[in-house]
Design an enzyme around this catalytic site. Structure first.
Site, short mmCIF file in Angstrom:
data_model
loop_
_atom_site.label_atom_id
_atom_site.label_comp_id
_atom_site.label_asym_id
_atom_site.label_seq_id
_atom_site.Cartn_x
_atom_site.Cartn_y
_atom_site.Cartn_z
N ARG A 7 33.82 43.55 45.64
CA ARG A 7 33.97 42.72 44.46
C ARG A 7 33.34 43.49 43.30
NH1 ARG A 7 37.30 40.46 46.74
NH2 ARG A 7 37.47 38.28 47.40
N GLU B 251 37.60 40.97 35.98
CA GLU B 251 39.03 41.19 36.03
C GLU B 251 39.78 40.16 35.18
OE1 GLU B 251 39.93 41.12 40.22
OE2 GLU B 251 38.36 42.57 40.60
N HIS C 112 43.17 45.17 41.61
CA HIS C 112 42.80 44.29 42.74
C HIS C 112 43.99 44.02 43.65
CE1 HIS C 112 39.77 41.00 44.12
NE2 HIS C 112 40.40 41.53 45.12
#
Lengths: 313, 314
Positions: free
Chosen positions: A232, A261, A279
């Site tokens: 993460r 993000e 991602h």
């Protein structure tokens, strides 16, 4: 089960959305112009929440949904769900482990190869016509490098297995040493970083592991070291990472995740020793369907009073 | 050995140049206006040629070097050397096997991952700000568990297979003859190999027989979901057929480190998102290029000291 209210937090997968729509009374949170009013209006009917890596079930949301029985995450990561609150209230939580392990591990290796061998940059070099004017520079060999893994869970182990086929030596750091593992264990992440060429973040995100990769770790990894993050964004102190890369204090980075993000620090765009992905760790047709089926399977099991397939809480 | 004339065909490694200069009388072909000019002055001094994937020692050149004793290639591929001529003339030939096997196998897997998981396209998507704008990237295809078909199960092919196995892939191969010491599925016909795999990897030597071994029929057999990976030589593949298959969607994608006419790359490929294009970098790492250079130097030294060659081919 068509009267059971299921709240989907954001767009994540058309197939999942369609199936939820067919089987339940689906509410799409992201289409609601006034979300607090929406929650008040429909609180009584919502018995399940489907979240993902971007949006899960915060304490606030849980409090607003008195009939909530289950949170089924379209992810393996649980950092967007208030697990303690769920435990308190007896709310079940499921995620999507195993089905995405291979994809995420594959991407970690893909990032290592892309960074060390400059695959992305080479591709741009050819497309821009630069090859006609000269050969590309020499890069760094991947095979035989030392790979240090933070978190030796399902994904960490899968990465290790793959890296071993490239004759990489594997070491790891986790809260405690794993039994029956031949890889070298470091109780200190600084020691791990000092003793590897490629450091991979593959642990769960918790308050303890937030910014686990900080300035000290980056310094220990060093000017020839490469950081790979498929965990993460908040695992890494992003401003420190960016300045280390820009100043040449870190050799390179392959990043699939970022602190905010889809925001990505623009200073990274000009660097040739980084590979930046949006991602996509589990982003394959095959795996996203498997993940969706697991979410559906868990929800159906719950509402049919059968054992959950992949419960966390 | 300072009087031994060694001709280097083109720039390939500054380190190698240095090492050769330290030991021999190094003659750099590219510093002359033409090969003819060079030969007029030096044809009698050249006792060794150091070539590479771009420029080796063809029949014509060998004919014009009467004192040539050895060709030491800075490559494992021998397609730029007239081996028959060398055999006829009793000229030794060496190459650089093994030291580059890992790097080339790594690039093959890197190409597979980049092609299937769209790594380069994703990187571009982020860098151009599209992700920030709210666009989402399309789903890619899983690599783990796919079937890999390898054309040529030599050192490099075997190294690729070893890596792919760690991703749970099934391995099959085609070569001139079945290998005795392996469990991988063998296909004596390359069409059968292509029909039965998801990802076809070219890893054999380039010879008269293997020129255009990947042709229209093979591409058709690989099919619209298939991926072609070429880390061999450009001429292994019928490039025109490959390009039209990709443009027309008859092949799902490709990862290419080599082309028929390097550094020329077919323009139509440059606009495709489902291909990964590399400028022949299979063995171009700092570590490996040094190891290759050391091997070239060691072979030359061994020859002129009348010791056994380290990696002779002829």
């Amino acid at each position: 089960m068509e009267s059971i209210g299921v709240l989907m937090m954001c767009p994540m997968n058309n197939y999942l959305e369609q199936e939820l729509d067919k089987r339940f009374n689906l509410f799409r949170y992201w289409t609601q112009p006034r979300q607090s009013e929406f929650l008040i209006q429909h609180a009584e009917s919502i018995r399940a929440v489907v979240g993902n890596a971007s949006a899960g079930a915060s304490a606030e949301l849980i409090d607003a949904l008195p009939k909530l029985e289950i949170v089924s995450s379209y992810s393996v990561g649980l950092d967007k769900i208030d697990l303690i609150k769920c435990k308190e209230k007896g709310i079940r939580v499921t995620n999507t482990p195993d089905v995405l392990t291979d994809d995420v591990a594959d991407l970690a290796i893909g990032l290592m190869l892309a960074v060390l061998r400059r695959i992305s940059e080479c591709d741009r070099y050819v497309r821009s016509g630069a090859w006609k004017h000269g050969d590309f520079k020499l890069t760094t060999k991947f095979s035989g490098k030392r790979v240090g893994i933070i978190g030796l869970g399902r994904i960490g182990l899968a990465i290790a297995k793959r890296a071993e086929a490239f004759d990489c030596s594997i070491s790891y750091h986790s809260r405690s040493e794993k039994p029956n593992i031949n890889y070298k264990y470091y109780g200190s992440i600084i020691e791990l970083a000092s003793n590897c060429d490629i450091l991979v973040v593959a642990c769960a995100l918790t308050p303890e592991t937030t910014h686990i990769v900080n300035r000290e770790v980056i310094d220990a990894l060093g000017a020839k070291g490469v950081l790979i993050n498929i965990g993460r964004g908040p695992h890494v102190d992003e401003p420190e990472l960016v300045s280390a890369l820009v100043e040449g204090r870190l050799g390179g980075a392959g990043l699939d995740v970022f602190e905010k993000e889809p925001e990505v620090p623009e200073q990274l765009f000009g660097l040739d020793n980084v590979v930046l992905l949006p991602h996509v760790g589990s982003g394959t047709i095959e795996t996203r369907k498997d993940m969706a089926d697991l979410v559906l399977g868990n929800l159906e099991a719950h509402f049919a009073n059968k054992p959950l397939l992949t419960p966390v809480v | 050995m300072e009087n031994v004339g060694v001709m280097m065909t083109c720039p390939m490694s500054a380190y190698l140049e240095q090492e050769l200069e330290n030991r021999f009388k190094l003659l750099k072909l590219w510093e002359f206006p033409s090969t003819t000019h060079f030969l007029t002055q030096h044809s009698d001094s050249v006792m060794a040629v150091v070539g590479n994937t771009k420029l080796g020692a063809d029949s014509e050149l060998i004919e014009l070097l009467p004192r040539l004793e050895i060709v030491a290639s800075y490559s494992v591929g021998l397609d730029k050397i007239d081996l028959n001529k060398c055999r006829e003339r009793g000229i030794r030939v060496t190459n650089t096997p093994d030291v580059l096997t890992d790097d080339v196998a790594d690039i093959a897997v890197g190409l597979i991952l980049a092609a299937l998981r769209k790594i380069c396209a994703c990187d571009g998507f982020v860098r151009t700000g599209l992700w920030r704008n709210g666009d989402s990237f399309e789903l890619a295809t899983k690599f783990s568990g796919k079937s890999i078909g390898i054309v040529g199960l030599g050192r490099i092919g075997s190294a690729i297979a070893k890596r792919a196995k760690a991703f749970g892939c099934t391995i099959s191969y085609h070569s001139r003859t079945k290998k005795q010491d392996t469990n991988y599925t063998y296909y004596s016909n390359i069409i059968d190999l292509a029909s039965n795999c998801d990802i076809l990897v070219v890893a054999c030597a380039l010879t008269e027989e293997t020129r255009h071994i990947v042709n229209r029929k093979v591409i058709d057999a690989l099919g619209p979901k298939g991926i072609l990976i070429n880390i061999g030589r450009g001429p292994h593949v019928d490039e025109l057929e490959l390009v039209s298959a990709l443009c027309e969607g008859r092949l799902a994608g490709a990862g290419l480190d080599v082309f028929e006419n390097e550094p020329e790359v077919p323009k139509s490929l440059l606009g495709l998102q489902n291909v990964v294009l590399l400028p022949h970098v299979g063995s171009d790492t700092i570590e490996t290029s040094k190891a290759m250079a050391d091997l070239v130097v060691a072979n030359l030294e061994a020859h002129f000291l009348k010791r056994p060659l380290l990696t002779p081919v002829v």
